[in-house]
Design a protein around this motif. Structure first.
Motif, PDB file in Angstrom:
ATOM      1  N   ALA A 104       0.740  -1.239   0.017  1.00 22.31           N
ATOM      2  CA  ALA A 104       0.012   0.129  -0.057  1.00 22.31           C
ATOM      3  C   ALA A 104       0.863   1.271   0.008  1.00 22.31           C
ATOM      4  O   ALA A 104       0.827   1.891   0.836  1.00 22.31           O
ATOM      5  CB  ALA A 104      -0.884  -0.136   1.279  1.00 22.31           C
ATOM      6  N   PRO A 105       1.642   1.334  -1.174  1.00 22.53           N
ATOM      7  CA  PRO A 105       2.553   2.595  -1.088  1.00 22.53           C
ATOM      8  C   PRO A 105       2.158   3.867  -0.754  1.00 22.53           C
ATOM      9  O   PRO A 105       2.557   4.754  -0.017  1.00 22.53           O
ATOM     10  CB  PRO A 105       2.991   2.454  -2.333  1.00 22.53           C
ATOM     11  N   ALA A 106       0.962   4.308  -1.592  1.00 25.83           N
ATOM     12  CA  ALA A 106       0.484   5.389  -1.104  1.00 25.83           C
ATOM     13  C   ALA A 106       0.101   5.571   0.187  1.00 25.83           C
ATOM     14  O   ALA A 106       0.239   6.846   0.857  1.00 25.83           O
ATOM     15  CB  ALA A 106      -0.739   5.815  -2.296  1.00 25.83           C
ATOM     16  N   ASP A 107      -0.793   4.652   0.642  1.00 25.68           N
ATOM     17  CA  ASP A 107      -1.276   4.990   2.197  1.00 25.68           C
ATOM     18  C   ASP A 107      -0.044   4.942   3.117  1.00 25.68           C
ATOM     19  O   ASP A 107      -0.123   5.761   3.793  1.00 25.68           O
ATOM     20  CB  ASP A 107      -2.031   3.487   2.215  1.00 25.68           C
ATOM     21  N   ALA A 108       1.068   4.262   2.762  1.00 21.95           N
ATOM     22  CA  ALA A 108       2.019   4.151   3.879  1.00 21.95           C
ATOM     23  C   ALA A 108       2.666   5.724   3.748  1.00 21.95           C
ATOM     24  O   ALA A 108       3.198   6.241   4.857  1.00 21.95           O
ATOM     25  CB  ALA A 108       3.076   3.101   3.484  1.00 21.95           C
ATOM     26  N   GLN A 109       3.077   6.138   2.473  1.00 25.10           N
ATOM     27  CA  GLN A 109       3.743   7.286   2.333  1.00 25.10           C
ATOM     28  C   GLN A 109       2.904   8.637   2.911  1.00 25.10           C
ATOM     29  O   GLN A 109       3.545   9.446   3.619  1.00 25.10           O
ATOM     30  CB  GLN A 109       4.223   7.524   1.116  1.00 25.10           C
ATOM     31  N   ALA A 110       1.631   8.483   3.020  1.00 28.43           N
ATOM     32  CA  ALA A 110       0.408   9.262   3.544  1.00 28.43           C
ATOM     33  C   ALA A 110       0.693   9.162   5.001  1.00 28.43           C
ATOM     34  O   ALA A 110       0.737  10.495   5.670  1.00 28.43           O
ATOM     35  CB  ALA A 110      -0.587   9.339   3.056  1.00 28.43           C
ATOM     36  N   GLU A 111       0.812   8.074   5.557  1.00 26.43           N
ATOM     37  CA  GLU A 111       0.847   7.961   6.969  1.00 26.43           C
ATOM     38  C   GLU A 111       2.228   8.251   7.433  1.00 26.43           C
ATOM     39  O   GLU A 111       2.055   9.136   8.706  1.00 26.43           O
ATOM     40  CB  GLU A 111       0.659   6.467   7.363  1.00 26.43           C
ATOM     41  N   LEU A 112       3.335   8.270   7.114  1.00 23.63           N
ATOM     42  CA  LEU A 112       4.564   8.720   7.346  1.00 23.63           C
ATOM     43  C   LEU A 112       4.543  10.131   7.576  1.00 23.63           C
ATOM     44  O   LEU A 112       5.032  10.783   8.408  1.00 23.63           O
ATOM     45  CB  LEU A 112       5.614   7.973   6.661  1.00 23.63           C
ATOM     46  N   ALA A 113       3.809  10.747   6.559  1.00 22.41           N
ATOM     47  CA  ALA A 113       3.783  12.183   6.499  1.00 22.41           C
ATOM     48  C   ALA A 113       2.893  12.746   7.633  1.00 22.41           C
ATOM     49  O   ALA A 113       3.108  13.895   8.182  1.00 22.41           O
ATOM     50  CB  ALA A 113       3.280  12.818   5.161  1.00 22.41           C
ATOM     51  N   ARG A 114       1.968  12.171   7.748  1.00 23.57           N
ATOM     52  CA  ARG A 114       1.069  12.414   9.092  1.00 23.57           C
ATOM     53  C   ARG A 114       1.932  12.350  10.376  1.00 23.57           C
ATOM     54  O   ARG A 114       1.770  13.380  11.112  1.00 23.57           O
ATOM     55  CB  ARG A 114      -0.380  11.784   8.851  1.00 23.57           C
ATOM     56  N   LEU A 115       2.506  11.220  10.493  1.00 28.07           N
ATOM     57  CA  LEU A 115       3.259  11.011  11.598  1.00 28.07           C
ATOM     58  C   LEU A 115       4.473  12.160  11.670  1.00 28.07           C
ATOM     59  O   LEU A 115       4.654  12.896  13.042  1.00 28.07           O
ATOM     60  CB  LEU A 115       3.978   9.702  11.869  1.00 28.07           C
ATOM     61  N   ARG A 116       4.835  12.653  10.834  1.00 33.27           N
ATOM     62  CA  ARG A 116       6.064  13.451  10.962  1.00 33.27           C
ATOM     63  C   ARG A 116       5.502  14.839  11.176  1.00 33.27           C
ATOM     64  O   ARG A 116       6.081  15.715  11.840  1.00 33.27           O
ATOM     65  CB  ARG A 116       6.897  13.512   9.809  1.00 33.27           C
ATOM     66  N   SER A 117       4.538  15.215  10.340  1.00 36.15           N
ATOM     67  CA  SER A 117       3.966  16.689  10.528  1.00 36.15           C
ATOM     68  C   SER A 117       3.154  16.919  11.814  1.00 36.15           C
ATOM     69  O   SER A 117       3.104  17.877  12.313  1.00 36.15           O
ATOM     70  CB  SER A 117       2.796  17.196   9.342  1.00 36.15           C
ATOM     71  N   GLN A 118       2.124  15.873  12.404  1.00 34.70           N
ATOM     72  CA  GLN A 118       1.499  16.020  13.652  1.00 34.70           C
ATOM     73  C   GLN A 118       2.278  15.758  14.839  1.00 34.70           C
ATOM     74  O   GLN A 118       1.519  16.146  16.078  1.00 34.70           O
ATOM     75  CB  GLN A 118       0.441  14.986  13.356  1.00 34.70           C
ATOM     76  N   PHE A 119       3.404  15.015  14.860  1.00 34.64           N
ATOM     77  CA  PHE A 119       4.032  14.653  16.161  1.00 34.64           C
ATOM     78  C   PHE A 119       5.510  15.097  16.091  1.00 34.64           C
ATOM     79  O   PHE A 119       5.983  15.139  14.860  1.00 34.64           O
ATOM     80  CB  PHE A 119       3.580  13.327  16.410  1.00 34.64           C
ATOM     81  N   ASP A 120       6.116  15.114  17.315  1.00 35.79           N
ATOM     82  CA  ASP A 120       7.551  15.204  17.334  1.00 35.79           C
ATOM     83  C   ASP A 120       8.184  13.818  17.285  1.00 35.79           C
ATOM     84  O   ASP A 120       8.623  13.332  18.134  1.00 35.79           O
ATOM     85  CB  ASP A 120       8.049  16.093  18.552  1.00 35.79           C
ATOM     86  N   SER A 121       7.938  13.252  16.050  1.00 33.38           N
ATOM     87  CA  SER A 121       8.171  11.956  15.691  1.00 33.38           C
ATOM     88  C   SER A 121       9.510  11.422  15.144  1.00 33.38           C
ATOM     89  O   SER A 121       9.611  10.178  14.913  1.00 33.38           O
ATOM     90  CB  SER A 121       7.066  11.238  15.081  1.00 33.38           C
ATOM     91  N   TYR A 122      10.313  12.291  14.775  1.00 24.29           N
ATOM     92  CA  TYR A 122      11.613  12.337  13.717  1.00 24.29           C
ATOM     93  C   TYR A 122      12.753  12.769  14.551  1.00 24.29           C
ATOM     94  O   TYR A 122      12.613  14.041  15.058  1.00 24.29           O
ATOM     95  CB  TYR A 122      11.273  12.857  12.520  1.00 24.29           C
ATOM     96  N   GLY A 123      13.916  11.969  14.666  1.00 24.32           N
ATOM     97  CA  GLY A 123      15.062  12.546  15.294  1.00 24.32           C
ATOM     98  C   GLY A 123      16.225  12.255  14.372  1.00 24.32           C
ATOM     99  O   GLY A 123      16.136  12.289  13.357  1.00 24.32           O
TER     100      GLY A 123
END
Length: 519
Positions: free
Chosen positions: A432-451
């Motif tokens: 599910a490439p489009a769904d996965a890429q969208a979810e990773l974008a949401r995680l990074r934009s909505q939370f302090d989830s990337y270090g």
């Protein structure tokens, strides 16, 4: 120290591993058509940075985990065969993705192999124990975090992940075969194989969870399936559920020629639809089939309008981690090719439509409140007390229609603080490439989830609490997914050249799951 590789196993190894220059068994990944997303290069570079930070500079072995700032002082003081395997295959993926050069790949893997050769192992099986100190290479008998006693245990699935990495080294880094092959050649997965686990009339057995070389506290069963050396103390359970990460033990053992290919059909897809098995999550639908003389109940569950073969706990790790090494959707066109996309859709449907988290991707990971926990979609797992997707452990119980004592319970009115983990999303990206890429974008934009080492390990999406640490296993899954998707299926190619192609592929092509095509 382990004694030199036995002649019989070394000969089998020579027959089952590919010769240099053998053709690839796996086709190009689907990502070639859709193209790599803009963030793929930074995902790979940053994730590898966390793997490199976990490695002890003197031994080359990774810690189990490290803090979110990648400080050397925050490295865990323990490691496992799975962690070491993940570090090795991540180095292969990093080289293929041009994150590191060939010289660094060889240097890092060589140092890890040298340390592996020094670790204390079970002499007669060649298996590694579960926990070592990555800086001193000592077998742990006391847990470094709380001083509790550790009883050395040789896990079958942990050794399978390490063996997979050694098989990859044989094909991907041939200049290191003189170091990797003796380690792999000594590993005999027949030590775990209970040929009578399903009864004397079924020509396929099951794998034990592992063994202790000394009597442990609690349940164990004394024995020695290979009748070589002293008896060991096996776990009281065998692995009976096939759609689980534990099927990697079967893949490795079959590929190495150490168990019969018919063993592929030994574990259950679901348990049968009779009241004798009424403890499972729901009553399955399906039918009996026979392959190589082994009766197989081809059962399936239904959730959110989808029909699929469940995992044990309902998580992405169980469903898709073995798929990083074996091209299951290609070799199992009527089984895994149907199941994997539907399983991913079920996870997405749970997070977005059923629980309404606005996010998805459920798998064992760090608990944002501290420690480690299993997360999954309860309805998609065999276990009645399966993994749940939120901190509150909101579960379902569909009962078992037609049997006394298991009436269905009301479905949850709402779910709590859902916990998602990025590695689950990366595992799903192939299907599910489009769904996965969208979810990773949401995680990074909505939370302090990337270090500095890429995505942190998990996020509680209701409270916004982030587990700011990195785990070798979870980062290793992300590196494997990226290496396959954007590096020409590198890990699949290098694992399957040889015995997997010869022994495993033919049996995988036989099977048809009770999963309708074209759902």
């Amino acid at each position: 120290m382990i004694r030199p590789a036995r002649v019989a196993l070394s000969a089998a190894l020579a027959l089952t591993l590919a010769a240099s220059g053998a053709a690839s068994a796996a086709a190009a990944p689907p990502s070639a058509a859709v193209g790599a997303p803009a963030g793929a290069a930074s995902w790979a570079a940053d994730t590898w940075r966390s793997m490199a930070a976990m490695a002890d500079p003197s031994t080359g072995l990774p810690a189990d985990n490290i803090g979110g700032d990648l400080s050397p002082a925050s490295r865990a003081r323990y490691t496992s065969p799975t962690n070491i395997g993940a570090y090795i295959w991540s180095a292969v993926a990093a080289r293929e993705l041009h994150v590191i050069g060939e010289r660094e790949q060889v240097r890092r893997i060589s140092r890890a192999l040298d340390s592996l050769a020094r670790l204390e192992r079970h002499r007669d099986s060649g298996m590694y124990y579960n926990w070592y100190d990555p800086s001193t290479l000592q077998l742990l008998r006391t847990w470094p975090e709380n001083g509790s006693e550790v009883h050395p245990f040789a896990s079958s699935v942990d050794n399978a992940w390490l063996a997979a990495a050694l098989m990859i080294v044989h094909n991907a880094v041939p200049e290191l075969r003189h170091k990797s092959d003796p380690l792999l050649g000594a590993m005999d997965f027949g030590f775990y194989y209970d040929s009578q686990a399903r009864g004397p009339d079924v020509p396929a057995g099951l794998m034990r969870g592992g063994f202790w070389s000394e009597p442990p506290p609690g349940c164990s069963t004394k024995g020695n399936y290979q009748h070589r050396g002293p008896d060991v103390y096996y776990t009281c359970h065998t692995y009976g559920s096939f759609n689980s990460e534990t099927r990697m033990i079967s893949y490795v053992a079959i590929a190495l020629g150490q168990v019969p290919p018919a063993h592929y059909f030994g574990p259950w897809r679901t348990f049968p639809d009779t009241c004798d098995w009424s403890w499972q999550e729901m009553r399955p639908v399906g039918q009996w089939r026979e392959y190589l003389g082994v009766p197989v109940y081809e059962g399936a569950y239904r959730y959110q309008g989808l029909q699929f073969v469940p995992t044990w706990g309902g998580d992405m790790f169980e469903a898709l981690m073995p798929d990083m090494f074996v091209p299951e959707e290609q070799w199992g066109p009527d089984s895994w090719a149907r199941n994997h996309p539907i399983y991913v859709r079920g996870q997405i449907a749970h997070g977005m439509d059923d629980a309404k988290y606005g996010h998805w991707g459920f798998s064992p990971a760090s608990d944002p409140q501290g420690g480690y926990r299993e997360y999954g979609v309860d309805a998609m797992g065999l276990d009645t007390n399966g993994y749940t997707s939120d901190e509150e452990r909101t579960s379902v119980d569909y009962g078992f229609a037609g049997c006394e004592g298991r009436p269905a319970q009301p479905l949850p009115a709402a779910y709590g603080d859902g916990v998602v983990t990025p590695h689950a999303v990366f595992l799903a990206m192939r299907y599910a490439p489009a769904d996965a890429q969208a979810e990773l974008a949401r995680l990074r934009s909505q939370f302090d989830s990337y270090g500095p080492g890429g995505f942190y390990d998990s996020v509680a999406v209701g409270s916004g609490t982030v587990a700011k640490r990195y785990l070798a296993l979870d980062q290793g899954m992300i590196m494997a997914a990226l290496g396959n998707l954007y590096g020409g299926d590198v890990l699949r190619k290098e694992f399957t050249r040889g015995g997997a192609e010869r022994f495993l592929r033919p049996v995988m092509r036989m099977e048809e799951f009770s999963v309708p095509a074209g759902q």
